[in-house]
Design an enzyme around this catalytic site. Structure first.
Site, PDB file in Angstrom:
ATOM      1  N   GLN A   9       0.004   6.129   9.746  1.00 15.28           N
ATOM      2  CA  GLN A   9      -0.330   6.802   8.486  1.00 15.28           C
ATOM      3  C   GLN A   9      -1.579   7.655   8.623  1.00 15.28           C
ATOM      4  O   GLN A   9      -2.508   7.284   9.326  1.00 15.28           O
ATOM      5  CB  GLN A   9      -0.557   5.732   7.423  1.00 15.28           C
ATOM      6  CG  GLN A   9      -0.072   6.144   6.061  1.00 15.28           C
ATOM      7  CD  GLN A   9       0.122   4.950   5.136  1.00 15.28           C
ATOM      8  OE1 GLN A   9       0.545   3.899   5.566  1.00 15.28           O
ATOM      9  NE2 GLN A   9      -0.188   5.108   3.870  1.00 15.28           N
ATOM     10  N   SER A  88       0.237   0.931  14.266  1.00 14.32           N
ATOM     11  CA  SER A  88       0.621   0.404  12.952  1.00 14.32           C
ATOM     12  C   SER A  88       2.056   0.808  12.613  1.00 14.32           C
ATOM     13  O   SER A  88       3.003   0.381  13.266  1.00 14.32           O
ATOM     14  CB  SER A  88      -0.395   0.874  11.903  1.00 14.32           C
ATOM     15  OG  SER A  88      -0.163   0.234  10.668  1.00 14.32           O
ATOM     16  N   LEU A  89       2.240   1.676  11.614  1.00 14.93           N
ATOM     17  CA  LEU A  89       3.564   2.186  11.260  1.00 14.93           C
ATOM     18  C   LEU A  89       4.286   2.742  12.489  1.00 14.93           C
ATOM     19  O   LEU A  89       5.506   2.610  12.631  1.00 14.93           O
ATOM     20  CB  LEU A  89       3.390   3.287  10.204  1.00 14.93           C
ATOM     21  CG  LEU A  89       4.521   4.297  10.064  1.00 14.93           C
ATOM     22  CD1 LEU A  89       5.707   3.650   9.384  1.00 14.93           C
ATOM     23  CD2 LEU A  89       4.056   5.521   9.315  1.00 14.93           C
ATOM     24  N   ARG A 113       8.776  -1.621   4.026  1.00 17.85           N
ATOM     25  CA  ARG A 113       7.385  -1.918   4.375  1.00 17.85           C
ATOM     26  C   ARG A 113       6.445  -1.159   3.449  1.00 17.85           C
ATOM     27  O   ARG A 113       5.481  -1.716   2.912  1.00 17.85           O
ATOM     28  CB  ARG A 113       7.147  -1.508   5.838  1.00 17.85           C
ATOM     29  CG  ARG A 113       5.737  -1.725   6.369  1.00 17.85           C
ATOM     30  CD  ARG A 113       5.686  -1.179   7.801  1.00 17.85           C
ATOM     31  NE  ARG A 113       4.463  -1.538   8.517  1.00 17.85           N
ATOM     32  CZ  ARG A 113       3.390  -0.778   8.589  1.00 17.85           C
ATOM     33  NH1 ARG A 113       3.371   0.387   7.948  1.00 17.85           N
ATOM     34  NH2 ARG A 113       2.321  -1.160   9.277  1.00 17.85           N
ATOM     35  N   HIS A 195      -3.543  -4.547   7.238  1.00 16.48           N
ATOM     36  CA  HIS A 195      -3.879  -5.387   8.407  1.00 16.48           C
ATOM     37  C   HIS A 195      -4.986  -6.399   8.111  1.00 16.48           C
ATOM     38  O   HIS A 195      -5.919  -6.577   8.876  1.00 16.48           O
ATOM     39  CB  HIS A 195      -4.237  -4.503   9.620  1.00 16.48           C
ATOM     40  CG  HIS A 195      -3.129  -3.561   9.978  1.00 16.48           C
ATOM     41  ND1 HIS A 195      -1.954  -4.003  10.542  1.00 16.48           N
ATOM     42  CD2 HIS A 195      -2.990  -2.229   9.797  1.00 16.48           C
ATOM     43  CE1 HIS A 195      -1.139  -2.971  10.707  1.00 16.48           C
ATOM     44  NE2 HIS A 195      -1.745  -1.888  10.247  1.00 16.48           N
ATOM     45  N   GLN A 244       2.378  -8.236  12.079  1.00 19.22           N
ATOM     46  CA  GLN A 244       1.584  -7.010  12.151  1.00 19.22           C
ATOM     47  C   GLN A 244       0.861  -6.647  10.846  1.00 19.22           C
ATOM     48  O   GLN A 244      -0.259  -6.137  10.879  1.00 19.22           O
ATOM     49  CB  GLN A 244       2.506  -5.846  12.580  1.00 19.22           C
ATOM     50  CG  GLN A 244       1.769  -4.640  13.096  1.00 19.22           C
ATOM     51  CD  GLN A 244       2.398  -3.351  12.607  1.00 19.22           C
ATOM     52  OE1 GLN A 244       2.524  -3.122  11.412  1.00 19.22           O
ATOM     53  NE2 GLN A 244       2.799  -2.504  13.535  1.00 19.22           N
TER      54      GLN A 244
END
Length: 299
Positions: A9, A88-89, A113, A195, A244
């Site tokens: 992101q 991440s993503l 998500r 996170h 995650q």
């Protein structure tokens, strides 16, 4: 060895993916499929939307995923990853590009998500902050001593960490970081504490969706955020993907491990060049490139 890396992101921009749509029949087909799967025309927002529209979580995450995955698919035979990782993503993009997840399943999970994270953000005010110029250990110690929920969330490169947690706790931690000698400790304009333990409601929601999705053995190892090690087992991949949302992104450690395992060229697949910059800060000798459709990725 060729490593392919996929952004998270923040890399979105208006017009993203339009060149792929206009120049590749395969890309056009995949974008149209994505509109059907999501139930709204994400292509309109990606190609012509404002920065504000692109910032909506339900748009941002699928948009970056689509740009990365469709770009990887249009590279054709030149796309032969020997290892992959995503920030991440970006881990979802990496899994689809490496054949562990289908395009449709990957997109559905990314959409779920995004919505689960949005809901978790609305439950309690929370945020993130960037801390520059401190050792990881110092940042971790200050987080541990600060009252309230605040944790190290993104290990982006040496001297650049992002912390995540409750608004008040983040503000207190930022003051302590500055006192400890941080060059900067800056609250970020994000919707929530990604996170961190505050994403637990989202983790639970996404866990069910991941458990019900079919994963295959990837074509090459994926270095996952949670472990920063090479994973090829489908069950481990699933477990790490579930963890995650509440665990830190160990990007520094992932890149270091990939280099140790033989990575010589890191090609970023998707919008922007953020990850290339981080790779260079982790290891100045590392070679980096952007995947480009015109050159079939032979940069």
């Amino acid at each position: 060895m060729k490593a392919y890396i996929f952004p998270g992101q923040g890399a979105q921009f208006s017009g993203m993916g339009l060149d792929l749509y206009e120049n590749s029949a395969e890309a056009q087909h995949l974008f149209e499929d994505a509109n059907d799967i999501l139930g709204f025309n994400i292509t309109d927002i990606m190609f012509e939307g404002t920065a504000e529209q692109l910032k909506e979580t339900k748009v941002t995450q699928p948009a970056i995923f689509l740009h990365s995955v469709i770009l990887a698919k249009t590279l054709g035979d030149s796309f032969k990853p020997e290892m992959v990782a995503g920030h991440s993503l970006g881990e979802f993009s990496a899994l689809v590009a490496a054949g562990a997840l289908s395009f449709e399943d990957g997109l559905k999970l990314v959409s779920q998500r995004a919505q689960a994270m949005q809901k978790a953000c609305e439950l309690q005010p929370s945020t993130m902050a960037a801390v520059l110029g401190l050792e990881d250990q110092v940042v971790e110690d200050i987080c541990a001593k600060t009252e309230g929920v605040v944790v190290a969330a993104n290990y982006n490169c040496p001297g650049q960490l992002v912390i995540s947690g409750e608004v008040d706790a983040i503000e207190r931690a930022c003051e302590a970081m500055k006192e400890a000698g941080a060059r900067r400790a800056l609250v970020l304009p994000v919707g929530g504490a990604f996170h961190s333990p505050m994403m637990e409601p989202a983790r639970e929601e996404l866990a069910a969706a991941i458990e019900n999705t079919t994963f295959s053995k990837p074509n090459c190892p994926i270095y996952q955020n949670v472990t920063a090690t090479a994973i090829t087992d489908e069950n481990e991949i699933k477990a790490n993907l579930i963890s995650q949302l509440t665990a830190p992104v160990r990007w520094t450690q992932s890149v270091q491990q990939m280099i140790k395992d033989g990575a010589t060229l890191f090609t970023e697949v998707g919008p922007g060049k953020v990850l290339q910059g981080l790779v260079k800060k982790i290891d100045r000798e590392a070679q980096t490139a952007s995947a480009t459709f015109e050159t079939k990725g032979d940069e």
